[in-house]
Design a protein around this motif. Structure first.
Motif, PDB file in Angstrom:
ATOM      1  N   PRO A  73      -3.035 -30.335-139.666  1.00 19.86           N
ATOM      2  CA  PRO A  73      -4.404 -29.801-140.170  1.00 19.86           C
ATOM      3  C   PRO A  73      -4.397 -28.620-141.001  1.00 19.86           C
ATOM      4  N   LEU A  74      -5.598 -28.315-141.556  1.00 21.17           N
ATOM      5  CA  LEU A  74      -6.120 -27.233-142.411  1.00 21.17           C
ATOM      6  C   LEU A  74      -6.158 -25.951-141.260  1.00 21.17           C
ATOM      7  N   SER A  75      -5.667 -24.738-141.697  1.00 25.93           N
ATOM      8  CA  SER A  75      -5.586 -23.716-140.366  1.00 25.93           C
ATOM      9  C   SER A  75      -6.382 -22.740-141.079  1.00 25.93           C
ATOM     10  N   ALA A  76      -6.805 -21.742-140.402  1.00 22.86           N
ATOM     11  CA  ALA A  76      -7.875 -20.382-140.566  1.00 22.86           C
ATOM     12  C   ALA A  76      -7.173 -19.652-141.526  1.00 22.86           C
ATOM     13  N   GLU A  77      -5.861 -19.991-141.591  1.00 22.20           N
ATOM     14  CA  GLU A  77      -5.005 -18.762-142.455  1.00 22.20           C
ATOM     15  C   GLU A  77      -4.834 -19.356-144.035  1.00 22.20           C
ATOM     16  N   ASP A  78      -5.233 -20.541-144.080  1.00 18.87           N
ATOM     17  CA  ASP A  78      -5.051 -21.377-145.400  1.00 18.87           C
ATOM     18  C   ASP A  78      -5.912 -21.090-146.328  1.00 18.87           C
ATOM     19  N   PRO A  79      -5.466 -20.861-147.598  1.00 18.95           N
ATOM     20  CA  PRO A  79      -6.421 -20.385-148.534  1.00 18.95           C
ATOM     21  C   PRO A  79      -7.604 -21.466-148.927  1.00 18.95           C
ATOM     22  N   TRP A  80      -7.242 -22.711-148.592  1.00 20.41           N
ATOM     23  CA  TRP A  80      -8.336 -23.699-148.451  1.00 20.41           C
ATOM     24  C   TRP A  80      -9.262 -23.798-147.669  1.00 20.41           C
ATOM     25  N   TYR A  81      -9.366 -22.907-146.603  1.00 22.17           N
ATOM     26  CA  TYR A  81     -10.226 -22.774-145.356  1.00 22.17           C
ATOM     27  C   TYR A  81     -11.343 -21.768-145.798  1.00 22.17           C
ATOM     28  N   ASN A  82     -12.513 -22.367-145.566  1.00 26.21           N
ATOM     29  CA  ASN A  82     -13.653 -21.576-145.929  1.00 26.21           C
ATOM     30  C   ASN A  82     -14.266 -20.985-144.676  1.00 26.21           C
ATOM     31  N   LEU A 129     -13.343 -30.139-139.182  1.00 30.64           N
ATOM     32  CA  LEU A 129     -13.450 -28.745-140.232  1.00 30.64           C
ATOM     33  C   LEU A 129     -14.452 -29.094-141.087  1.00 30.64           C
ATOM     34  N   ALA A 130     -14.492 -30.249-141.799  1.00 31.60           N
ATOM     35  CA  ALA A 130     -15.372 -30.759-142.827  1.00 31.60           C
ATOM     36  C   ALA A 130     -16.597 -30.693-142.491  1.00 31.60           C
ATOM     37  N   LEU A 131     -16.941 -31.145-141.206  1.00 34.32           N
ATOM     38  CA  LEU A 131     -18.393 -31.354-140.645  1.00 34.32           C
ATOM     39  C   LEU A 131     -18.844 -29.791-140.534  1.00 34.32           C
ATOM     40  N   LYS A 132     -18.024 -28.869-140.159  1.00 33.07           N
ATOM     41  CA  LYS A 132     -18.713 -27.702-140.163  1.00 33.07           C
ATOM     42  C   LYS A 132     -18.663 -26.899-141.506  1.00 33.07           C
ATOM     43  N   GLU A 176     -25.516 -25.432-147.070  1.00 32.78           N
ATOM     44  CA  GLU A 176     -25.037 -26.679-147.919  1.00 32.78           C
ATOM     45  C   GLU A 176     -23.715 -26.966-147.917  1.00 32.78           C
ATOM     46  N   ASP A 177     -22.832 -26.273-147.257  1.00 34.22           N
ATOM     47  CA  ASP A 177     -21.426 -26.670-147.020  1.00 34.22           C
ATOM     48  C   ASP A 177     -21.250 -27.661-146.035  1.00 34.22           C
TER      49      ASP A 177
END
Length: 392
Positions: free
Chosen positions: A256-265, A239-242, A271-272
């Motif tokens: 792992p981080l999910s799409a519903e998590d507030p930390w998900y972009n 996810l960080a790569l993307k 640039e991200d």
């Protein structure tokens, strides 16, 4: 009480010792010794003669010794002729005589003198201007991204726990600023648990202070280390790569981080996203566990699918090799470091020419040109790989 008398055997009785009738000159040493002892026993009641000291006899071996044929003149088995040394034994010291005897014995046994192989190569297996960092430093200082839509390159570091990811970021910052800096927090204790737990972006100040300061057009991201069983999950690195991981996200080894998590972009900008993926490995580690290698393979596969360039750095080269610890300029002459680079390549699948040995700043309080040269050599390659990627 009757007086006891010394016992004297009759002439010719079996108790009388035999008369060998041998002249002393014809007797062996043991026969003469035996005769003397017998005479002393016979005349114990009389004043015994002074016994003669027996001559020491050479000790016979317990087992028969193998016989060796005499070597032919001039053969390799013939002991070396040391006469040309022009040294009389009386002129040699004890250590010289001992050394000569040992050398002669070695030559005699092997045929030729033996010596240990050198731990370094005659010529370096990779040539970089160690100690002459100005050219690479100027290149980094002058760099601007080839894509006008990007303000900076993003370089993501990943690897096993304790490999030196955060320390490399600090070393790059120290090299570029000309003094010791620590933008990324590190731990001085060795542990099987990662010290880094959050996704953080590290900028390196270029010049100025306060509101007028500027930064280099590249940033580093450090992630939680890959551990056996725990550590950062490969899905989070993907996810960080993307560019889907927000700044400050705390890695969760359980899920792992999910799409519903507030930390998900959900909508990452160019640039991200990551432009260069760098694997960090320690040259002082005996081996990488299979579970960590499996995680690394997953990350590399996704990066390859996204077309992201990849390279590796090998840290702790000074503690891994005595020759490099003695003189950092031996890094590309060291047979051990060369073998380590090839082992890394075979383990993780990264080509040898994309693996760079470096030394992180650890106990130094001032910068060192040789350390800077290795760091700048690796950094320049990261910049080139990333710029090629964003220019597509």
């Amino acid at each position: 009480m009757a007086e006891s008398k010394a016992y004297c055997p009759r002439k010719g009785s079996k108790d009388e010792p035999p008369d060998l009738n041998l002249d002393d000159s014809e007797k062996t040493g043991s026969e003469r010794t035996s005769g003397n002892i017998s005479a002393a026993v016979d005349h114990m009641s009389v004043q015994p003669p002074q016994p003669q000291q027996p001559q020491p006899q050479p000790q016979q071996p317990l087992w028969p010794q193998p016989s060796h044929p005499s070597p032919r003149k001039g053969s390799k088995d013939e002991p070396p002729d040391l006469s040309d040394l022009n040294l009389d034994d009386s002129e040699k010291t004890g250590s010289e005589r001992t050394s000569g005897n040992i050398s002669a014995a070695v030559d005699h046994m092997s045929g030729t003198p033996t010596s240990l192989p050198s731990p370094t190569l005659k010529d370096p297996w990779r040539k970089i201007p160690l100690g002459d960092k100005e050219k690479d430093l100027q290149y980094v200082q002058d760099y601007e991204p080839g894509n006008d839509d990007l303000k900076h390159l993003r370089i993501l570091l990943y690897g096993p726990v304790g490999a030196g990811k955060s320390s490399f970021i600090n070393s790059v910052s120290s090299t570029l600023q000309g003094r010791m800096t620590i933008p990324a927090l590190t731990s001085a204790t060795t542990s099987d648990r990662s010290f880094t737990t959050r996704y953080a972006t590290h900028k390196i100040r270029k010049e100025g202070r306060g509101k007028s300061k500027s930064y280099y057009p590249f940033v580093f991201n450090d992630v939680m280390g890959l551990e056996k069983g725990d550590g950062v999950r490969p899905d989070d690195i993907k996810l960080a790569l993307k560019g889907h991981v927000k700044e400050g996200y705390k890695f969760n080894p359980v899920s792992p981080l999910s799409a519903e998590d507030p930390w998900y972009n959900p909508c990452p900008s160019p640039e991200d996203k990551v432009h260069v993926l760098v694997c960090v490995l320690s040259a002082n580690t005996a081996e990488i566990t299979d579970s960590v290698l499996k995680k690394m393979a997953e990350v590399r596969k996704l990066a390859s699918d996204l077309g992201i360039p990849q390279m590796a750095i090998g840290t702790n080269i000074d503690s891994a090799c005595p020759e490099t610890e003695k003189d950092l300029k031996n890094v590309y002459k060291s047979k051990h470091i060369k073998q380590k680079v090839h082992d890394f390549s075979a383990s993780v699948g990264i080509p040898v020419n994309c693996i760079f040995p470096v030394k992180n700043y650890y106990d130094e309080i001032k910068i060192n040109d040789d350390v800077d040269s290795l760091i700048l050599s690796a950094l320049r390659q990261m910049i080139d790989f990333g710029d090629d990627f964003i220019d597509k």
